[in-house]
Design a protein around this motif. Structure first.
Motif, PDB file in Angstrom:
ATOM      1  N   LEU A 168       0.823  -1.214   0.000  1.00 30.21           N
ATOM      2  CA  LEU A 168       0.000   0.000   0.000  1.00 30.21           C
ATOM      3  C   LEU A 168       0.856   1.262   0.000  1.00 30.21           C
ATOM      4  CD1 LEU A 168      -2.852  -0.953   2.514  1.00 30.21           C
ATOM      5  CD2 LEU A 168      -3.098  -0.535   0.061  1.00 30.21           C
ATOM      6  N   SER A 169       1.938   1.257   0.783  1.00 33.75           N
ATOM      7  CA  SER A 169       2.786   2.454   0.846  1.00 33.75           C
ATOM      8  C   SER A 169       3.417   2.740  -0.510  1.00 33.75           C
ATOM      9  CB  SER A 169       3.867   2.286   1.917  1.00 33.75           C
ATOM     10  OG  SER A 169       4.774   1.258   1.581  1.00 33.75           O
ATOM     11  N   ALA A 170       3.764   1.686  -1.255  1.00 29.58           N
ATOM     12  CA  ALA A 170       4.330   1.873  -2.597  1.00 29.58           C
ATOM     13  C   ALA A 170       3.288   2.472  -3.539  1.00 29.58           C
ATOM     14  CB  ALA A 170       4.846   0.541  -3.137  1.00 29.58           C
ATOM     15  N   TYR A 171       2.074   1.918  -3.504  1.00 30.81           N
ATOM     16  CA  TYR A 171       1.006   2.456  -4.348  1.00 30.81           C
ATOM     17  C   TYR A 171       0.630   3.880  -3.940  1.00 30.81           C
ATOM     18  CZ  TYR A 171      -0.054  -1.782  -7.003  1.00 30.81           C
ATOM     19  OH  TYR A 171       0.008  -2.848  -7.870  1.00 30.81           O
ATOM     20  N   TYR A 172       0.652   4.131  -2.655  1.00 29.09           N
ATOM     21  CA  TYR A 172       0.327   5.477  -2.162  1.00 29.09           C
ATOM     22  C   TYR A 172       1.313   6.496  -2.716  1.00 29.09           C
ATOM     23  CZ  TYR A 172      -0.820   9.171   1.222  1.00 29.09           C
ATOM     24  OH  TYR A 172      -1.198  10.352   1.800  1.00 29.09           O
ATOM     25  N   PHE A 173       2.589   6.131  -2.715  1.00 19.47           N
ATOM     26  CA  PHE A 173       3.619   6.994  -3.282  1.00 19.47           C
ATOM     27  C   PHE A 173       3.392   7.198  -4.776  1.00 19.47           C
ATOM     28  CE2 PHE A 173       7.759   6.817  -5.576  1.00 19.47           C
ATOM     29  CZ  PHE A 173       8.173   8.125  -5.330  1.00 19.47           C
ATOM     30  N   GLY A 174       3.100   6.114  -5.482  1.00 17.74           N
ATOM     31  CA  GLY A 174       2.932   6.212  -6.923  1.00 17.74           C
ATOM     32  C   GLY A 174       1.709   6.989  -7.345  1.00 17.74           C
ATOM     33  N   ILE A 175       0.611   6.838  -6.608  1.00 19.64           N
ATOM     34  CA  ILE A 175      -0.651   7.477  -6.996  1.00 19.64           C
ATOM     35  C   ILE A 175      -0.721   8.934  -6.560  1.00 19.64           C
ATOM     36  CG2 ILE A 175      -3.158   7.429  -6.618  1.00 19.64           C
ATOM     37  CD1 ILE A 175      -2.943   4.369  -6.499  1.00 19.64           C
ATOM     38  N   THR A 176      -0.276   9.224  -5.341  1.00 20.71           N
ATOM     39  CA  THR A 176      -0.421  10.584  -4.805  1.00 20.71           C
ATOM     40  C   THR A 176       0.851  11.418  -4.934  1.00 20.71           C
ATOM     41  OG1 THR A 176       0.251  10.028  -2.534  1.00 20.71           O
ATOM     42  CG2 THR A 176      -2.076   9.699  -3.119  1.00 20.71           C
ATOM     43  N   GLY A 177       2.007  10.760  -5.133  1.00 21.16           N
ATOM     44  CA  GLY A 177       3.256  11.504  -5.208  1.00 21.16           C
ATOM     45  C   GLY A 177       3.791  11.916  -3.854  1.00 21.16           C
ATOM     46  N   THR A 178       3.112  11.498  -2.801  1.00 26.08           N
ATOM     47  CA  THR A 178       3.573  11.822  -1.449  1.00 26.08           C
ATOM     48  C   THR A 178       3.892  10.519  -0.733  1.00 26.08           C
ATOM     49  OG1 THR A 178       3.071  13.055   0.569  1.00 26.08           O
ATOM     50  CG2 THR A 178       1.246  11.873  -0.458  1.00 26.08           C
ATOM     51  N   TYR A 179       4.034  10.574   0.568  1.00 28.75           N
ATOM     52  CA  TYR A 179       4.494   9.395   1.285  1.00 28.75           C
ATOM     53  C   TYR A 179       3.753   9.246   2.602  1.00 28.75           C
ATOM     54  CZ  TYR A 179       7.353  13.189   3.196  1.00 28.75           C
ATOM     55  OH  TYR A 179       7.759  14.371   3.740  1.00 28.75           O
ATOM     56  N   TRP A 180       3.820   8.028   3.134  1.00 29.04           N
ATOM     57  CA  TRP A 180       3.101   7.700   4.365  1.00 29.04           C
ATOM     58  C   TRP A 180       3.939   8.126   5.564  1.00 29.04           C
ATOM     59  CZ3 TRP A 180       2.432   2.139   6.650  1.00 29.04           C
ATOM     60  CH2 TRP A 180       1.547   2.189   7.729  1.00 29.04           C
ATOM     61  N   ALA A 181       3.542   9.202   6.191  1.00 25.26           N
ATOM     62  CA  ALA A 181       4.210   9.713   7.387  1.00 25.26           C
ATOM     63  C   ALA A 181       3.202  10.569   8.145  1.00 25.26           C
ATOM     64  CB  ALA A 181       5.445  10.527   7.023  1.00 25.26           C
ATOM     65  N   VAL A 182       3.391  10.690   9.448  1.00 23.04           N
ATOM     66  CA  VAL A 182       2.382  11.369  10.265  1.00 23.04           C
ATOM     67  C   VAL A 182       2.920  12.556  11.060  1.00 23.04           C
ATOM     68  CG1 VAL A 182       0.917   9.319  10.437  1.00 23.04           C
ATOM     69  CG2 VAL A 182       2.683   9.716  12.157  1.00 23.04           C
ATOM     70  N   THR A 183       4.186  12.527  11.473  1.00 19.34           N
ATOM     71  CA  THR A 183       4.659  13.568  12.396  1.00 19.34           C
ATOM     72  C   THR A 183       4.749  14.941  11.745  1.00 19.34           C
ATOM     73  OG1 THR A 183       6.949  12.905  11.937  1.00 19.34           O
ATOM     74  CG2 THR A 183       5.910  11.990  13.904  1.00 19.34           C
ATOM     75  N   GLY A 184       4.895  14.982  10.408  1.00 16.71           N
ATOM     76  CA  GLY A 184       4.881  16.283   9.743  1.00 16.71           C
ATOM     77  C   GLY A 184       3.565  17.006   9.958  1.00 16.71           C
ATOM     78  N   GLU A 185       2.474  16.256   9.859  1.00 15.21           N
ATOM     79  CA  GLU A 185       1.154  16.863  10.080  1.00 15.21           C
ATOM     80  C   GLU A 185       0.960  17.223  11.542  1.00 15.21           C
ATOM     81  OE1 GLU A 185      -2.599  18.354   8.863  1.00 15.21           O
ATOM     82  OE2 GLU A 185      -0.722  17.898   7.838  1.00 15.21           O
ATOM     83  N   PHE A 186       1.521  16.417  12.463  1.00 12.31           N
ATOM     84  CA  PHE A 186       1.442  16.772  13.877  1.00 12.31           C
ATOM     85  C   PHE A 186       2.124  18.122  14.126  1.00 12.31           C
ATOM     86  CE2 PHE A 186       1.472  11.991  15.173  1.00 12.31           C
ATOM     87  CZ  PHE A 186       0.165  11.874  14.701  1.00 12.31           C
ATOM     88  N   THR A 187       3.226  18.365  13.417  1.00 11.45           N
ATOM     89  CA  THR A 187       3.919  19.644  13.561  1.00 11.45           C
ATOM     90  C   THR A 187       3.034  20.780  13.076  1.00 11.45           C
ATOM     91  OG1 THR A 187       5.944  18.427  13.024  1.00 11.45           O
ATOM     92  CG2 THR A 187       6.112  20.808  13.120  1.00 11.45           C
ATOM     93  N   ARG A 188       2.304  20.550  12.003  1.00  6.04           N
ATOM     94  CA  ARG A 188       1.374  21.573  11.511  1.00  6.04           C
ATOM     95  C   ARG A 188       0.248  21.809  12.508  1.00  6.04           C
ATOM     96  NH1 ARG A 188       1.847  18.200   6.773  1.00  6.04           N
ATOM     97  NH2 ARG A 188       3.420  19.056   5.352  1.00  6.04           N
TER      98      ARG A 188
END
Length: 398
Positions: free
Chosen positions: A28-48
């Motif tokens: 899923l993480s590979a497909y997520y990267f390929g489809i959305t161009g972003t990556y599976w991570a959470v702490t960046g949004e926590f910082t926001r």
């Protein structure tokens, strides 16, 4: 009818096996990267999240360098990372309701509250200093061939070791109060309540699917809709398989168990080839600075997640199950991430931004970088086996 009962019991109510679950996360993480161009991570949004709280109190973030990197455009309902995390929480909630795994649980002692808050702060600070957490290393940085993720991961494992030793100190042992009972109390199970809770889980799951379809077909935002779908799948899998990246490596040093750690490496192996395919098709990887920030951040993160008892991924599904301890861990993560943003301008030049961003594919060629990544994953798998055998031998000789 029998098919539905078996399916419901085996796939919706019962927990899942961790190895196929982690492999699914890698895919899923590979497909997520390929489809959305972003990556599976959470702490960046926590910082926001922390930045938005500061803005609500009138703090001007326009000169904060870290928020210029992270970008504060929009909100959690309009950003890909924000929508993905909403999906993760929804998936966790559906899993908890389906398994009737909801119960309010208060921390048993003050020391547990201390561990949750300060462990969460240390982990959040370390994750953002190292430009990632375990998700951003295991299923993003390493499969995307960023050297910084390898440095962060090795430092994290060392931090986990010291965190495991630290939390075994007598001061962290909770005193159990024994109660005398005259007879065994039978377990009570209200089938009506169980069925109603299961229906709530189904409502949440259906609602999140409808929300994703609304984003895709009515808001014409395919990227947000896919982030919602992938996020809910991530949350559902980690909750149903009870995947905890903290225990995966902590247990190597405390109990010698290696099943989850080995599953994670297998998941990274699967993710790597998928991500490699998308990169060769032109999707740019996320490469970060391979500097002291990755070492220090990894050490702090590894130590912090063990002190807290859960990582940025594990606390999410435990929190929705009603474990108040992990509510506090989550608050600590946001505080720690925001503290890093506050001091970033003083640390960034010496620890991060003056150091190179090293892409293994660029440094060693496409197939050279691919084979190097797999070689390092093989060595990591071998190191896990060695640690497991070392613990078992030590146990036998006691």
């Amino acid at each position: 009818m029998n098919f539905w009962k078996n399916f419901k019991k085996n796939f919706l109510v019962n927990f899942w096996s961790p190895i196929p679950a982690v492999i699914a996360l890698g895919i899923l993480s590979a497909y997520y990267f390929g489809i959305t161009g972003t990556y599976w991570a959470v702490t960046g949004e926590f910082t926001r999240w922390g930045g938005h709280i500061l803005q609500a109190f009138g703090v001007d973030l326009s000169t904060w360098g870290y928020y210029q990197i992270m970008h504060m455009d929009g909100n959690s309902f309009t950003r890909v990372d924000g929508v993905m995390i909403i999906g993760m929480f929804a998936g966790c909630i559906a899993a908890a309701f389906w398994g009737n795994n909801i119960k309010l649980r208060i921390p048993s002692s003050k020391i547990r509250v201390f561990q949750a808050l300060f462990g969460g702060i240390i982990a959040g600070f370390g994750a953002r200093l190292g430009m990632g957490c375990n998700l951003a290393s295991f299923f993003t940085g390493i499969p995307q061939f960023s050297l910084h993720a390898w440095i962060f991961t090795i430092a994290m494992i060392i931090g986990v070791y010291f965190g495991a030793k630290f939390t075994l100190l007598p001061m962290f042992r909770s005193k159990m109060k024994m109660k005398k009972v005259s007879c065994v109390k039978p377990l009570e199970k209200d089938e009506t309540k169980v069925n109603n809770v299961f229906k709530l889980g189904s409502i949440v799951f259906i609602a999140i699917i409808l929300w994703a379809l609304y984003l895709i077909f009515f808001q014409h935002s395919t990227k947000l809709g896919m982030a919602m779908l992938f996020g809910s799948a991530f949350g559902l899998i980690i909750a149903k398989a009870q995947i905890c990246f903290t225990s995966a490596f902590r247990d190597l040093f405390i109990t010698g168990r290696s099943q989850m750690a080995k599953a994670i490496v297998i998941g990274m192996i699967v993710a790597t080839i998928g991500v490699f395919s998308y990169i060769t098709l032109g999707q740019p990887p996320k490469i970060m600075w391979a500097g002291p920030n990755a070492i220090i951040g990894g050490l702090l993160f590894g130590f912090g997640i063990v002190l807290a008892g859960g990582c940025e991924c594990g606390w999410m599904y435990r929190a929705v199950e009603g474990q108040v301890h992990f509510w506090i861990v989550g608050i600590g993560n946001v505080i720690g991430s925001t503290l890093l943003a506050f001091v970033w301008d003083d640390l960034s030049l010496s620890l991060a931004t003056s150091w190179p961003k090293i892409n293994l594919l660029e440094s060693f060629g496409n197939y050279g970088g691919l084979f190097l990544n797999y070689g390092l994953l093989f060595l990591l798998f071998l190191a896990i086996l060695v640690l497991e055998k070392r613990y078992l031998n030590k146990s036998i000789n006691r």
